[in-house]
Design a protein around this motif. Structure first.
Motif, mmCIF file in Angstrom:
data_model
loop_
_atom_site.group_PDB
_atom_site.id
_atom_site.type_symbol
_atom_site.label_atom_id
_atom_site.label_comp_id
_atom_site.label_asym_id
_atom_site.label_seq_id
_atom_site.Cartn_x
_atom_site.Cartn_y
_atom_site.Cartn_z
ATOM 1 N N ALA A 1 0.833 -1.202 0.000
ATOM 2 C CA ALA A 1 0.000 0.000 0.000
ATOM 3 C C ALA A 1 0.866 1.249 0.000
ATOM 4 C CB ALA A 1 -0.900 0.004 1.221
ATOM 5 N N SER A 2 0.342 2.284 -0.616
ATOM 6 C CA SER A 2 1.003 3.586 -0.583
ATOM 7 C C SER A 2 -0.076 4.671 -0.539
ATOM 8 C CB SER A 2 1.894 3.781 -1.809
ATOM 9 O OG SER A 2 1.127 3.727 -2.998
ATOM 10 N N GLY A 3 0.329 5.843 -0.114
ATOM 11 C CA GLY A 3 -0.602 6.951 -0.058
ATOM 12 C C GLY A 3 -1.153 7.207 1.325
ATOM 13 N N ARG A 4 -1.428 6.133 2.044
ATOM 14 C CA ARG A 4 -1.919 6.235 3.418
ATOM 15 C C ARG A 4 -1.445 5.025 4.198
ATOM 16 N NH1 ARG A 4 -8.125 8.556 3.584
ATOM 17 N NH2 ARG A 4 -7.715 10.497 2.476
ATOM 18 N N SER A 5 -1.472 5.149 5.506
ATOM 19 C CA SER A 5 -1.092 4.028 6.343
ATOM 20 C C SER A 5 -2.211 2.993 6.378
ATOM 21 C CB SER A 5 -0.815 4.514 7.766
ATOM 22 O OG SER A 5 -0.668 3.417 8.629
ATOM 23 N N LEU A 6 -1.831 1.726 6.172
ATOM 24 C CA LEU A 6 -2.817 0.648 6.215
ATOM 25 C C LEU A 6 -3.389 0.439 7.607
ATOM 26 C CD1 LEU A 6 -1.754 -2.371 3.983
ATOM 27 C CD2 LEU A 6 -3.540 -0.652 3.611
ATOM 28 N N SER A 7 -2.741 0.969 8.609
ATOM 29 C CA SER A 7 -3.204 0.741 9.978
ATOM 30 C C SER A 7 -4.573 1.365 10.233
ATOM 31 C CB SER A 7 -2.186 1.297 10.976
ATOM 32 O OG SER A 7 -2.075 2.699 10.827
ATOM 33 N N MET A 8 -5.029 2.213 9.330
ATOM 34 C CA MET A 8 -6.342 2.838 9.477
ATOM 35 C C MET A 8 -7.461 1.977 8.907
ATOM 36 S SD MET A 8 -5.571 5.549 11.022
ATOM 37 C CE MET A 8 -7.118 6.435 10.925
ATOM 38 N N TYR A 9 -7.110 0.882 8.214
ATOM 39 C CA TYR A 9 -8.090 0.145 7.430
ATOM 40 C C TYR A 9 -8.175 -1.329 7.822
ATOM 41 C CZ TYR A 9 -7.253 4.074 4.255
ATOM 42 O OH TYR A 9 -7.117 5.323 3.705
#
Length: 124
Positions: free
Chosen positions: A24-32
């Protein structure tokens, strides 16, 4: 929006194993919460496995339970799918997806961002 790129697909004999990754890129996966889906030719895209944001909760389709394992490494911003004892009926394009909340989801409609997919072919 998070960008997702799958890798690790390929051709394998029945009974073999593959490990798919989703970077993943663009945002942290920890939010999803995250999930894996697959689509075989002429069929609808179906749920394979899902995992909560912290990895503490998982869900699997009955067809893969006991053979596939979903996991995540939030520090590496990567989702995985370990596939063992593969069968010809597992042949499909596999997609990873991100869900904009933290709970496990099993429905396509719950997911917001999708990767482009990676082909998995299991020969008999």
């Amino acid at each position: 929006q998070v960008q997702l790129v799958e890798s690790g697909g390929g051709l394998v004999q029945a009974g073999g194993s593959l490990r798919l990754s989703c970077a993943a890129s663009g945002r942290s996966l920890s939010m999803y919460a995250m999930g894996w889906f697959r689509q075989a030719p002429g069929k609808e895209r179906e749920f394979v496995a899902g995992i909560s944001w912290g990895g503490g909760s998982t869900a699997y389709a009955d067809s893969v339970k006991g053979r596939f394992t979903i996991s995540r490494d939030n520090a590496k911003n990567t989702l995985y799918l370990q596939m063992n004892s593969l069968k010809p009926e597992d042949t499909a394009v596999y997609y990873c997806a991100a869900k904009w909340d933290r709970r496990v989801g099993t429905s396509r409609n719950e997911y917001d961002d999708w990767g482009q997919g990676t082909q998995v072919t299991v020969s008999s």
